[in-house]
Design an enzyme around this catalytic site. Structure first.
Site, mmCIF file in Angstrom:
data_model
loop_
_atom_site.group_PDB
_atom_site.id
_atom_site.type_symbol
_atom_site.label_atom_id
_atom_site.label_comp_id
_atom_site.label_asym_id
_atom_site.label_seq_id
_atom_site.Cartn_x
_atom_site.Cartn_y
_atom_site.Cartn_z
ATOM 1 N NE ARG A 1 0.311 1.513 3.353
ATOM 2 C CZ ARG A 1 1.259 2.407 3.464
ATOM 3 N NH1 ARG A 1 2.508 2.089 3.426
ATOM 4 N NH2 ARG A 1 0.960 3.674 3.591
ATOM 5 N N GLY A 2 0.223 2.436 -0.115
ATOM 6 C CA GLY A 2 0.999 3.659 -0.284
ATOM 7 C C GLY A 2 1.064 3.966 -1.775
ATOM 8 N NE ARG B 1 -6.456 0.857 -1.441
ATOM 9 C CZ ARG B 1 -5.687 1.386 -0.489
ATOM 10 N NH1 ARG B 1 -4.361 1.161 -0.466
ATOM 11 N NH2 ARG B 1 -6.226 2.175 0.449
ATOM 12 C CG ASP C 1 -3.294 8.191 -1.044
ATOM 13 O OD1 ASP C 1 -2.898 7.062 -1.386
ATOM 14 O OD2 ASP C 1 -3.178 8.642 0.106
ATOM 15 C CE LYS D 1 -4.823 5.589 4.853
ATOM 16 N NZ LYS D 1 -5.840 4.717 4.214
HETATM 17 O O1 MRU Z 1 -4.474 3.155 2.478
HETATM 18 P P1 MRU Z 1 -3.014 3.385 2.267
HETATM 19 O O2 MRU Z 1 -2.148 2.799 3.337
HETATM 20 O O3 MRU Z 1 -2.549 3.006 0.888
HETATM 21 O O4 MRU Z 1 -2.857 4.996 2.381
HETATM 22 C C1 MRU Z 1 -1.603 5.531 2.208
HETATM 23 C C2 MRU Z 1 -1.558 6.999 2.403
HETATM 24 O O5 MRU Z 1 -2.537 7.677 2.627
HETATM 25 C C3 MRU Z 1 -0.214 7.648 2.192
HETATM 26 O O6 MRU Z 1 -0.069 8.759 3.007
HETATM 27 C C4 MRU Z 1 -0.101 8.063 0.726
HETATM 28 O O7 MRU Z 1 -0.391 6.964 -0.093
HETATM 29 C C5 MRU Z 1 1.232 8.597 0.383
HETATM 30 S S1 MRU Z 1 2.405 7.357 0.356
HETATM 31 C C6 MRU Z 1 3.783 8.153 -0.105
#
Ligand code: MRU
Length: 332
Positions: free
Chosen positions: A55-56, A89, A227, A238
Protein backbone atom coordinates in the site's frame (compact mmCIF):
# COMPACT_ATOMS: atom_id res chain seq x y z
CA UNK A 1 15.31 0.51 3.16
CA UNK A 2 17.08 -1.35 5.92
CA UNK A 3 15.34 -4.52 7.09
CA UNK A 4 16.11 -7.87 8.68
CA UNK A 5 14.67 -10.66 6.53
CA UNK A 6 14.96 -14.21 7.92
CA UNK A 7 17.74 -13.03 10.27
CA UNK A 8 19.73 -11.36 7.49
CA UNK A 9 20.19 -7.54 7.36
CA UNK A 10 19.26 -6.49 3.87
CA UNK A 11 18.65 -3.36 1.82
CA UNK A 12 15.18 -4.13 0.49
CA UNK A 13 12.47 -2.42 -1.55
CA UNK A 14 8.70 -2.61 -1.14
CA UNK A 15 8.25 -4.52 -4.43
CA UNK A 16 10.65 -5.98 -7.00
CA UNK A 17 10.93 -8.51 -9.83
CA UNK A 18 12.92 -11.74 -9.33
CA UNK A 19 12.98 -15.12 -11.08
CA UNK A 20 10.00 -14.27 -13.28
CA UNK A 21 7.88 -13.32 -10.27
CA UNK A 22 6.76 -10.13 -8.56
CA UNK A 23 8.08 -10.12 -4.99
CA UNK A 24 6.86 -7.80 -2.22
CA UNK A 25 7.05 -7.21 1.52
CA UNK A 26 3.72 -8.23 3.09
CA UNK A 27 3.11 -4.95 4.89
CA UNK A 28 0.19 -6.48 6.82
CA UNK A 29 2.68 -8.58 8.77
CA UNK A 30 4.84 -5.68 9.95
CA UNK A 31 6.31 -4.87 12.41
CA UNK A 32 6.24 -8.43 13.83
CA UNK A 33 7.68 -10.00 10.70
CA UNK A 34 9.34 -8.95 7.44
CA UNK A 35 7.54 -11.51 5.25
CA UNK A 36 8.08 -11.63 1.49
CA UNK A 37 5.30 -12.77 -0.89
CA UNK A 38 5.70 -13.75 -4.54
CA UNK A 39 3.18 -13.58 -7.36
CA UNK A 40 3.25 -14.99 -10.90
CA UNK A 41 -0.08 -13.64 -12.19
CA UNK A 42 -1.06 -9.98 -12.74
CA UNK A 43 -4.45 -10.55 -11.09
CA UNK A 44 -2.65 -11.79 -7.96
CA UNK A 45 -0.71 -8.52 -7.84
CA UNK A 46 -3.94 -6.54 -8.33
CA UNK A 47 -5.43 -8.49 -5.41
CA UNK A 48 -2.31 -7.72 -3.29
CA UNK A 49 -2.96 -4.03 -3.97
CA UNK A 50 -6.66 -4.37 -3.09
CA UNK A 51 -6.06 -6.29 0.17
CA UNK A 52 -3.17 -3.95 1.08
CA UNK A 53 -0.37 -6.49 1.12
CA UNK A 54 1.31 -3.51 -0.56
CA UNK A 55 0.00 0.00 0.00
CA UNK A 56 1.00 3.66 -0.28
CA UNK A 57 0.46 5.54 -3.56
CA UNK A 58 3.92 5.21 -5.21
CA UNK A 59 4.35 1.56 -4.11
CA UNK A 60 0.88 0.82 -5.48
CA UNK A 61 2.14 2.41 -8.71
CA UNK A 62 5.32 0.33 -8.79
CA UNK A 63 3.28 -2.84 -8.10
CA UNK A 64 0.90 -1.94 -10.93
CA UNK A 65 3.90 -1.48 -13.25
CA UNK A 66 5.15 -4.96 -12.35
CA UNK A 67 1.63 -6.37 -12.80
CA UNK A 68 1.56 -4.97 -16.35
CA UNK A 69 5.01 -6.50 -16.86
CA UNK A 70 3.67 -9.93 -15.84
CA UNK A 71 0.65 -9.51 -18.11
CA UNK A 72 2.96 -8.74 -21.05
CA UNK A 73 5.32 -11.63 -20.28
CA UNK A 74 2.34 -14.02 -20.13
CA UNK A 75 0.91 -12.71 -23.41
CA UNK A 76 -2.30 -11.46 -21.75
CA UNK A 77 -4.62 -8.90 -23.36
CA UNK A 78 -3.00 -5.69 -22.13
CA UNK A 79 -6.10 -3.52 -22.46
CA UNK A 80 -8.00 -5.96 -20.27
CA UNK A 81 -5.08 -6.27 -17.83
CA UNK A 82 -4.84 -2.47 -17.54
CA UNK A 83 -8.53 -2.28 -16.64
CA UNK A 84 -8.29 -5.12 -14.12
CA UNK A 85 -5.27 -3.58 -12.41
CA UNK A 86 -6.80 -0.07 -12.33
CA UNK A 87 -9.84 -1.56 -10.56
CA UNK A 88 -7.76 -2.55 -7.52
CA UNK A 89 -8.21 0.72 -5.58
CA UNK A 90 -9.76 4.06 -6.72
CA UNK A 91 -8.03 6.95 -4.92
CA UNK A 92 -4.23 6.80 -5.42
CA UNK A 93 -3.42 8.50 -8.74
CA UNK A 94 -0.12 6.61 -9.01
CA UNK A 95 -1.98 3.37 -9.82
CA UNK A 96 -3.45 4.89 -12.99
CA UNK A 97 -0.25 6.81 -13.81
CA UNK A 98 1.85 3.61 -13.64
CA UNK A 99 -0.52 1.49 -15.73
CA UNK A 100 -0.65 4.17 -18.45
CA UNK A 101 3.14 4.56 -18.29
CA UNK A 102 3.61 0.82 -18.85
CA UNK A 103 0.94 0.62 -21.55
CA UNK A 104 2.85 3.35 -23.40
CA UNK A 105 6.23 1.65 -22.98
CA UNK A 106 4.89 -1.77 -24.00
CA UNK A 107 3.17 -0.34 -27.09
CA UNK A 108 6.60 1.04 -28.09
CA UNK A 109 7.98 -2.51 -27.83
CA UNK A 110 9.91 -1.99 -24.59
CA UNK A 111 11.13 -5.04 -22.64
CA UNK A 112 8.50 -5.50 -19.89
CA UNK A 113 10.98 -6.13 -17.07
CA UNK A 114 13.26 -3.28 -18.12
CA UNK A 115 10.28 -0.92 -18.33
CA UNK A 116 8.87 -1.92 -14.93
CA UNK A 117 12.27 -1.84 -13.22
CA UNK A 118 12.77 1.57 -14.84
CA UNK A 119 9.47 2.79 -13.40
CA UNK A 120 10.40 1.57 -9.91
CA UNK A 121 13.84 3.20 -10.10
CA UNK A 122 12.29 6.44 -11.35
CA UNK A 123 10.08 6.51 -8.21
CA UNK A 124 13.09 5.96 -5.95
CA UNK A 125 15.04 8.76 -7.67
CA UNK A 126 12.08 11.14 -7.33
CA UNK A 127 11.81 10.34 -3.62
CA UNK A 128 15.53 11.00 -3.13
CA UNK A 129 15.04 14.44 -4.70
CA UNK A 130 12.03 15.06 -2.44
CA UNK A 131 14.31 14.18 0.49
CA UNK A 132 16.94 16.70 -0.59
CA UNK A 133 14.49 19.58 -1.00
CA UNK A 134 12.55 18.71 2.16
CA UNK A 135 15.62 18.28 4.37
CA UNK A 136 16.32 22.00 4.01
CA UNK A 137 13.07 22.71 5.91
CA UNK A 138 14.15 20.61 8.91
CA UNK A 139 16.23 22.34 11.59
CA UNK A 140 18.00 20.94 14.63
CA UNK A 141 15.70 20.56 17.67
CA UNK A 142 12.48 20.65 15.67
CA UNK A 143 9.36 18.74 16.66
CA UNK A 144 7.72 17.24 13.59
CA UNK A 145 4.46 15.36 13.08
CA UNK A 146 3.40 12.90 10.40
CA UNK A 147 0.33 10.75 9.70
CA UNK A 148 -0.06 7.29 8.14
CA UNK A 149 3.00 5.84 6.40
CA UNK A 150 4.61 7.84 3.58
CA UNK A 151 7.94 6.10 4.02
CA UNK A 152 10.01 3.65 1.97
CA UNK A 153 7.32 0.97 2.32
CA UNK A 154 4.82 3.32 0.66
CA UNK A 155 7.08 4.53 -2.13
CA UNK A 156 9.22 1.57 -3.23
CA UNK A 157 12.09 3.10 -1.19
CA UNK A 158 13.27 6.28 0.61
CA UNK A 159 9.74 7.66 1.15
CA UNK A 160 8.00 10.97 0.52
CA UNK A 161 7.13 12.52 3.91
CA UNK A 162 9.85 10.39 5.57
CA UNK A 163 12.46 11.16 2.88
CA UNK A 164 13.34 14.65 4.27
CA UNK A 165 13.56 13.10 7.77
CA UNK A 166 15.90 10.35 6.57
CA UNK A 167 18.01 12.90 4.68
CA UNK A 168 18.17 15.47 7.51
CA UNK A 169 19.02 12.82 10.13
CA UNK A 170 21.76 11.56 7.81
CA UNK A 171 23.07 15.15 7.65
CA UNK A 172 23.43 15.05 11.45
CA UNK A 173 20.37 17.14 12.29
CA UNK A 174 18.54 15.94 15.39
CA UNK A 175 14.77 16.29 15.75
CA UNK A 176 11.76 14.45 17.13
CA UNK A 177 8.75 13.01 15.27
CA UNK A 178 5.18 12.53 16.55
CA UNK A 179 3.73 9.57 14.65
CA UNK A 180 -0.06 9.32 14.77
CA UNK A 181 -1.16 5.68 15.02
CA UNK A 182 -3.57 6.00 12.00
CA UNK A 183 -6.59 3.93 12.80
CA UNK A 184 -8.10 1.69 11.55
CA UNK A 185 -5.17 -0.08 9.81
CA UNK A 186 -2.44 1.53 12.02
CA UNK A 187 0.03 2.42 9.21
CA UNK A 188 1.58 5.06 11.51
CA UNK A 189 2.12 2.77 14.48
CA UNK A 190 3.02 -0.42 12.57
CA UNK A 191 4.91 0.94 9.52
CA UNK A 192 6.19 4.50 10.11
CA UNK A 193 7.41 3.76 13.65
CA UNK A 194 9.09 0.60 12.31
CA UNK A 195 10.91 2.59 9.62
CA UNK A 196 11.98 5.31 12.08
CA UNK A 197 13.29 2.61 14.42
CA UNK A 198 15.32 1.10 11.55
CA UNK A 199 16.86 4.55 10.97
CA UNK A 200 17.33 5.35 14.68
CA UNK A 201 15.21 8.52 14.31
CA UNK A 202 13.74 9.78 17.63
CA UNK A 203 9.94 9.47 17.64
CA UNK A 204 6.85 8.58 19.65
CA UNK A 205 3.55 7.04 18.60
CA UNK A 206 0.49 9.06 19.60
CA UNK A 207 -3.23 8.23 19.47
CA UNK A 208 -4.82 9.94 16.47
CA UNK A 209 -6.98 11.97 18.84
CA UNK A 210 -3.89 13.42 20.57
CA UNK A 211 -2.59 15.33 17.55
CA UNK A 212 -4.26 18.63 18.46
CA UNK A 213 -3.08 18.31 22.06
CA UNK A 214 0.58 17.94 20.98
CA UNK A 215 0.18 20.74 18.47
CA UNK A 216 -0.95 22.95 21.37
CA UNK A 217 2.24 21.90 23.20
CA UNK A 218 4.41 22.95 20.27
CA UNK A 219 4.96 21.29 16.89
CA UNK A 220 7.21 23.06 14.36
CA UNK A 221 6.12 21.39 11.14
CA UNK A 222 3.85 18.66 9.80
CA UNK A 223 4.76 16.59 6.73
CA UNK A 224 2.38 14.04 5.21
CA UNK A 225 2.14 12.21 1.91
CA UNK A 226 -0.71 12.34 -0.60
CA UNK A 227 -2.73 9.93 -2.73
CA UNK A 228 -4.10 12.34 -5.32
CA UNK A 229 -3.53 16.08 -5.75
CA UNK A 230 -6.14 17.94 -7.79
CA UNK A 231 -5.44 20.78 -10.21
CA UNK A 232 -6.48 23.40 -7.63
CA UNK A 233 -4.16 22.00 -4.93
CA UNK A 234 -6.75 20.17 -2.85
CA UNK A 235 -5.36 16.76 -1.98
CA UNK A 236 -6.54 13.38 -0.73
CA UNK A 237 -4.56 11.46 1.87
CA UNK A 238 -5.21 9.01 4.69
CA UNK A 239 -8.33 9.69 6.75
CA UNK A 240 -7.41 12.07 9.55
CA UNK A 241 -5.11 14.26 7.46
CA UNK A 242 -7.75 16.99 7.06
CA UNK A 243 -8.19 17.22 10.86
CA UNK A 244 -4.47 17.78 11.30
CA UNK A 245 -4.27 20.41 8.58
CA UNK A 246 -7.23 22.25 10.10
CA UNK A 247 -5.69 22.31 13.58
CA UNK A 248 -2.25 23.16 12.21
CA UNK A 249 -3.76 26.25 10.60
CA UNK A 250 -5.28 27.19 13.97
CA UNK A 251 -1.85 27.08 15.62
CA UNK A 252 0.04 28.56 12.63
CA UNK A 253 2.04 25.34 12.12
CA UNK A 254 3.49 24.88 8.58
CA UNK A 255 1.81 21.94 6.83
CA UNK A 256 3.78 20.33 3.98
CA UNK A 257 2.71 17.58 1.57
CA UNK A 258 5.48 15.47 0.04
CA UNK A 259 4.60 13.77 -3.24
CA UNK A 260 6.08 12.89 -6.64
CA UNK A 261 4.57 14.27 -9.85
CA UNK A 262 2.84 10.89 -10.43
CA UNK A 263 0.47 11.80 -7.58
CA UNK A 264 -0.68 15.05 -9.21
CA UNK A 265 -3.86 14.65 -11.28
CA UNK A 266 -4.46 17.69 -13.45
CA UNK A 267 -7.57 16.06 -14.93
CA UNK A 268 -9.27 16.37 -11.55
CA UNK A 269 -10.22 19.99 -11.08
CA UNK A 270 -10.87 20.05 -7.31
CA UNK A 271 -10.91 17.91 -4.17
CA UNK A 272 -14.65 17.34 -4.35
CA UNK A 273 -14.06 15.37 -7.57
CA UNK A 274 -11.66 12.87 -5.96
CA UNK A 275 -13.14 9.39 -5.44
CA UNK A 276 -12.76 8.38 -1.78
CA UNK A 277 -12.35 4.64 -1.26
CA UNK A 278 -14.82 3.14 1.23
CA UNK A 279 -13.33 0.03 2.78
CA UNK A 280 -14.84 -2.82 4.80
CA UNK A 281 -16.35 -1.92 8.17
CA UNK A 282 -14.56 -4.92 9.71
CA UNK A 283 -11.32 -2.92 9.47
CA UNK A 284 -12.92 -0.69 12.12
CA UNK A 285 -14.89 -3.21 14.19
CA UNK A 286 -12.22 -5.94 14.31
CA UNK A 287 -8.63 -5.96 15.62
CA UNK A 288 -6.48 -9.01 14.80
CA UNK A 289 -9.70 -10.81 13.75
CA UNK A 290 -11.34 -10.17 17.14
CA UNK A 291 -14.55 -8.15 17.08
CA UNK A 292 -14.14 -5.22 19.48
CA UNK A 293 -17.33 -3.38 18.50
CA UNK A 294 -20.74 -4.28 19.99
CA UNK A 295 -22.58 -6.85 17.89
CA UNK A 296 -25.31 -4.99 15.95
CA UNK A 297 -23.38 -1.73 15.59
CA UNK A 298 -22.37 -0.87 12.03
CA UNK A 299 -19.19 1.06 11.15
CA UNK A 300 -18.18 3.43 8.34
CA UNK A 301 -14.67 3.33 6.91
CA UNK A 302 -13.62 6.02 4.42
CA UNK A 303 -9.93 5.33 3.71
CA UNK A 304 -9.03 8.92 2.77
CA UNK A 305 -10.20 12.51 3.21
CA UNK A 306 -9.61 15.67 1.23
CA UNK A 307 -7.67 18.67 2.55
CA UNK A 308 -8.33 22.00 0.82
CA UNK A 309 -5.37 23.77 -0.81
CA UNK A 310 -5.62 26.77 1.51
CA UNK A 311 -4.44 24.62 4.41
CA UNK A 312 -1.25 23.58 2.57
CA UNK A 313 1.98 25.56 3.10
CA UNK A 314 3.76 23.77 0.27
CA UNK A 315 4.14 20.64 -1.83
CA UNK A 316 7.59 19.02 -1.63
CA UNK A 317 8.16 17.46 -5.04
CA UNK A 318 11.15 16.11 -6.99
CA UNK A 319 11.17 19.46 -8.82
CA UNK A 320 11.29 21.58 -5.67
CA UNK A 321 8.92 23.03 -3.09
CA UNK A 322 5.80 24.60 -4.58
CA UNK A 323 3.00 26.70 -3.10
CA UNK A 324 -0.47 25.39 -4.02
CA UNK A 325 -0.76 28.33 -6.47
CA UNK A 326 2.41 27.16 -8.26
CA UNK A 327 1.62 23.48 -8.94
CA UNK A 328 0.68 24.18 -12.57
CA UNK A 329 4.46 24.46 -13.07
CA UNK A 330 4.75 20.66 -12.85
CA UNK A 331 1.82 19.95 -15.19
CA UNK A 332 3.06 17.46 -17.85
O1 MRU B 1 -4.47 3.16 2.48
P1 MRU B 1 -3.01 3.38 2.27
O2 MRU B 1 -2.15 2.80 3.34
O3 MRU B 1 -2.55 3.01 0.89
O4 MRU B 1 -2.86 5.00 2.38
C1 MRU B 1 -1.60 5.53 2.21
C2 MRU B 1 -1.56 7.00 2.40
O5 MRU B 1 -2.54 7.68 2.63
C3 MRU B 1 -0.21 7.65 2.19
O6 MRU B 1 -0.07 8.76 3.01
C4 MRU B 1 -0.10 8.06 0.73
O7 MRU B 1 -0.39 6.96 -0.09
C5 MRU B 1 1.23 8.60 0.38
S1 MRU B 1 2.41 7.36 0.36
C6 MRU B 1 3.78 8.15 -0.10
Amino acid sequence: MKATVSGENRDIRAVWFEGGKVMMIDQRKLPAEVAVKSFSGYMDVAEAIRNMTVRGAPSIGASAAYAMCLAALKGCDLTEAAEDIKAARPTANDLFYAVDYMAGKLSEGADPVVAADGYAQMMVDKCSRIGEFGAELIKDGMKLMTHCNAGALATEDVGTALAPMRKAWGQGKRFFVYVSETRPRLQGMQLTAWELNQEGIDHAIIPDGASAYYMSQGVDMIITGADRIAENGDFANKIGTFDKARVAKHFGIPFYVAAPISTFDFNTKAGKDIVIEQRSETEVTMVKNIRIAPVGSKALNPAFDVTPAELVTGFITEKGILKPSEIHKVKQ
